[in-house]
Scaffold this motif. Structure first.
Motif, PDB file in Angstrom:
ATOM      1  N   LEU A  25       0.799  -1.238   0.192  1.00 33.01           N
ATOM      2  CA  LEU A  25      -0.003   0.037   0.086  1.00 33.01           C
ATOM      3  C   LEU A  25       0.736   1.085   0.108  1.00 33.01           C
ATOM      4  O   LEU A  25       0.688   2.242  -0.828  1.00 33.01           O
ATOM      5  N   LEU A  26       1.724   1.245   0.926  1.00 32.45           N
ATOM      6  CA  LEU A  26       2.710   2.457   0.958  1.00 32.45           C
ATOM      7  C   LEU A  26       3.709   2.818  -0.110  1.00 32.45           C
ATOM      8  O   LEU A  26       4.174   3.756  -0.552  1.00 32.45           O
ATOM      9  N   TRP A  27       4.109   1.421  -0.660  1.00 35.26           N
ATOM     10  CA  TRP A  27       4.967   1.864  -1.837  1.00 35.26           C
ATOM     11  C   TRP A  27       4.307   2.379  -3.137  1.00 35.26           C
ATOM     12  O   TRP A  27       4.743   2.933  -3.838  1.00 35.26           O
ATOM     13  N   SER A  28       2.960   1.814  -3.266  1.00 37.18           N
ATOM     14  CA  SER A  28       2.198   2.263  -4.133  1.00 37.18           C
ATOM     15  C   SER A  28       1.933   3.729  -4.202  1.00 37.18           C
ATOM     16  O   SER A  28       1.493   4.561  -5.069  1.00 37.18           O
ATOM     17  N   SER A  29       1.953   4.289  -2.863  1.00 44.43           N
ATOM     18  CA  SER A  29       1.725   5.533  -2.754  1.00 44.43           C
ATOM     19  C   SER A  29       2.599   6.561  -3.525  1.00 44.43           C
ATOM     20  O   SER A  29       2.409   7.672  -3.857  1.00 44.43           O
ATOM     21  N   GLY A  30       3.846   6.163  -3.715  1.00 38.36           N
ATOM     22  CA  GLY A  30       4.677   6.897  -4.265  1.00 38.36           C
ATOM     23  C   GLY A  30       4.578   7.495  -5.647  1.00 38.36           C
ATOM     24  O   GLY A  30       4.851   8.332  -5.882  1.00 38.36           O
ATOM     25  N   PHE A  31       3.920   6.524  -6.327  1.00 38.97           N
ATOM     26  CA  PHE A  31       3.520   6.810  -7.845  1.00 38.97           C
ATOM     27  C   PHE A  31       2.242   7.973  -7.614  1.00 38.97           C
ATOM     28  O   PHE A  31       2.064   8.917  -8.716  1.00 38.97           O
ATOM     29  N   ILE A  32       1.363   7.769  -6.641  1.00 42.35           N
ATOM     30  CA  ILE A  32       0.294   8.861  -6.398  1.00 42.35           C
ATOM     31  C   ILE A  32       0.913  10.171  -6.324  1.00 42.35           C
ATOM     32  O   ILE A  32       0.538  11.231  -6.986  1.00 42.35           O
ATOM     33  N   GLY A  33       2.033  10.157  -5.202  1.00 44.23           N
ATOM     34  CA  GLY A  33       2.387  11.317  -4.571  1.00 44.23           C
ATOM     35  C   GLY A  33       3.367  12.047  -6.211  1.00 44.23           C
ATOM     36  O   GLY A  33       3.353  13.233  -5.936  1.00 44.23           O
ATOM     37  N   PHE A  49       1.492  21.754  -3.341  1.00 42.22           N
ATOM     38  CA  PHE A  49       2.793  21.257  -3.661  1.00 42.22           C
ATOM     39  C   PHE A  49       3.400  20.572  -2.295  1.00 42.22           C
ATOM     40  O   PHE A  49       4.049  19.521  -2.315  1.00 42.22           O
ATOM     41  N   TRP A  50       3.133  21.430  -1.209  1.00 49.32           N
ATOM     42  CA  TRP A  50       3.743  20.893   0.157  1.00 49.32           C
ATOM     43  C   TRP A  50       2.838  19.782   0.504  1.00 49.32           C
ATOM     44  O   TRP A  50       3.194  18.932   1.219  1.00 49.32           O
ATOM     45  N   PHE A  51       1.451  19.560   0.031  1.00 48.76           N
ATOM     46  CA  PHE A  51       0.664  18.426   0.336  1.00 48.76           C
ATOM     47  C   PHE A  51       1.436  17.388  -0.380  1.00 48.76           C
ATOM     48  O   PHE A  51       1.334  16.234   0.340  1.00 48.76           O
ATOM     49  N   ALA A  52       1.834  17.279  -1.542  1.00 46.15           N
ATOM     50  CA  ALA A  52       2.439  16.624  -2.215  1.00 46.15           C
ATOM     51  C   ALA A  52       3.757  16.022  -1.625  1.00 46.15           C
ATOM     52  O   ALA A  52       4.116  14.694  -1.319  1.00 46.15           O
ATOM     53  N   ILE A  53       4.476  16.976  -1.041  1.00 46.42           N
ATOM     54  CA  ILE A  53       5.596  16.880  -0.305  1.00 46.42           C
ATOM     55  C   ILE A  53       5.364  15.977   0.940  1.00 46.42           C
ATOM     56  O   ILE A  53       6.065  15.035   1.191  1.00 46.42           O
ATOM     57  N   ALA A  54       4.280  16.271   1.848  1.00 48.35           N
ATOM     58  CA  ALA A  54       3.874  15.471   2.936  1.00 48.35           C
ATOM     59  C   ALA A  54       3.636  14.331   2.445  1.00 48.35           C
ATOM     60  O   ALA A  54       4.138  13.312   3.584  1.00 48.35           O
ATOM     61  N   TRP A  55       2.781  14.081   1.468  1.00 49.42           N
ATOM     62  CA  TRP A  55       2.519  13.003   1.202  1.00 49.42           C
ATOM     63  C   TRP A  55       3.814  11.923   1.016  1.00 49.42           C
ATOM     64  O   TRP A  55       3.770  10.674   1.465  1.00 49.42           O
ATOM     65  N   LEU A  56       4.571  12.261   0.244  1.00 52.72           N
ATOM     66  CA  LEU A  56       5.734  11.440  -0.338  1.00 52.72           C
ATOM     67  C   LEU A  56       6.646  11.362   0.999  1.00 52.72           C
ATOM     68  O   LEU A  56       7.316  10.106   1.258  1.00 52.72           O
ATOM     69  N   VAL A  57       6.972  12.359   1.982  1.00 57.03           N
ATOM     70  CA  VAL A  57       7.664  12.128   2.955  1.00 57.03           C
ATOM     71  C   VAL A  57       7.028  11.252   3.913  1.00 57.03           C
ATOM     72  O   VAL A  57       7.629  10.051   4.336  1.00 57.03           O
TER      73      VAL A  57
END
Length: 358
Positions: free
Chosen positions: A16-24, A211-219
């Motif tokens: 689940l969390l590895w897949s989140s990288g593509f979304i972010g 943009f910072w939401f995407a950064i928070a998502w990826l972090v």
């Protein structure tokens, strides 16, 4: 059962969390370049983990561990992410990148034998091949592209970099905790990506909440979650296991894109999801053919295996002959235990006997 539940939980969390990288990455690259996104992603990770280390750990890290995790960060984060993101910027479709990345479990299984001694059975090879076919079904609608031919080598290099990093982690074990390991890897990645962003003039981030939401998502989800679970699964299991789970990330990403972006799901995508799930179950099985035949455990017939009272202990030797049916012989039966008084009296009688002269 506890270990099995833990492994299952780690596997589900990893997928689940590895897949989140593509979304972010989809959210972030719509607002900034990949160099800017990666630079600020790993700058934020390094700042958070560095603050944690200063407050809670603050201890000397051995030079060997520092070098090991610098190498792992170079391979699994810098090498992998730069190859995937750069190929996307050059026009390589995401489906093509996913299909090339899906070669990783097969490459890892092929190399696990000679490098780590991890055997892959015929059933597991079947699961790996079926998994590749399932990924092909999932990404079948996104395989065309007009990118330069050289750009298609970038996902391949990214996949090989992640495989090399995973093998390096197994061959170069470290006693550092997972947060400390991620801190070193993220710090090196931040230095590399900030240097690239500075060289291309793309260091300044856009001042937008998205943009910072995407950064928070990826972090939080992709780095702390995705890479954290990746190394946790790799440490507990085999290279083949953690690589095989990557088959489930394309269909998981497909479902996440449906929920978040409204991207349609095709019949081939659903069929690929089912095939990938079945393939992973096959590839992660531990059939009897994986384990070496056990030697027949038989009692020792020559020297006793233990000095403790009780029946003879089985020996691991496969050359021991079977004992006779009347084992042990009656004339070699063990004497009954005597009391302390009886033993002392026997010693006095033996010492009082005249010794024979030779």
């Amino acid at each position: 059962m506890g270990t099995s539940r833990t492994d299952t939980g780690l596997a589900v969390g990893f997928v689940l969390l590895w897949s989140s990288g593509f979304i972010g990455a989809t959210m972030g690259t719509a607002l900034a370049s990949s160099a800017t996104l990666l630079a600020w992603r790993f700058a934020a990770v390094t700042a958070l983990l560095g603050l944690w280390w200063l407050v809670f750990r603050r201890r000397r890290i051995p030079l060997r561990d520092l070098g090991v995790h610098a190498l792992l960060g170079l391979l699994t984060q810098v090498g992998y992410l730069s190859g995937v993101v750069w190929s996307a910027e050059l026009g390589v479709p995401a489906g093509t990148s996913a299909l090339i990345a899906a070669l990783q479990p097969i490459v890892a299984a092929a190399l696990s034998g000679p490098l780590l001694g991890e055997h892959t059975s015929a059933t597991q090879w079947l699961g790996l091949v079926l998994g590749l076919g399932g990924v092909a079904l999932v990404v079948s609608g996104d395989l065309a592209g007009s990118a330069p031919a050289l750009a298609y080598t970038l996902p391949l290099l990214a996949m090989l970099s992640l495989v090399a990093g995973t093998f390096a982690q197994r061959r170069l074990p470290s006693r550092l905790s997972l947060p400390e390991s991620l801190l070193i890897q993220a710090a090196l990645s931040a230095v590399v990506f900030l240097s690239v962003a500075g060289f291309t003039g793309e260091t300044a981030p856009p001042m937008s909440g998205e943009f910072w939401f995407a950064i928070a998502w990826l972090v939080v989800l992709s780095t702390f979650g995705g890479y954290g679970f990746y190394w946790a699964v790799a440490r507990r299991g085999s290279v083949r296991r953690v690589s095989t789970l990557l088959y489930l990330t394309p269909p998981t990403t497909m479902l996440a894109a449906l929920l978040m972006f409204g991207e349609p799901v095709t019949v081939q995508g659903l069929a690929g999801l089912v095939v990938c799930f079945g393939a992973v179950l096959l590839a992660l099985r531990s059939p009897r053919e994986m384990s070496a035949p056990r030697a027949t455990m038989e009692p020792c017939t020559e020297t006793p295996c233990t000095t403790k009272p009780g029946p003879p202990t089985p020996c691991a030797s496969t050359t021991s002959s079977a004992p006779p049916a009347s084992w042990p012989p009656r004339d070699h039966a063990r004497p009954r235990p005597r009391s302390l008084r009886t033993s002392l009296a026997a010693q006095r009688r033996a010492s009082s006997r005249p010794r024979s002269r030779s």
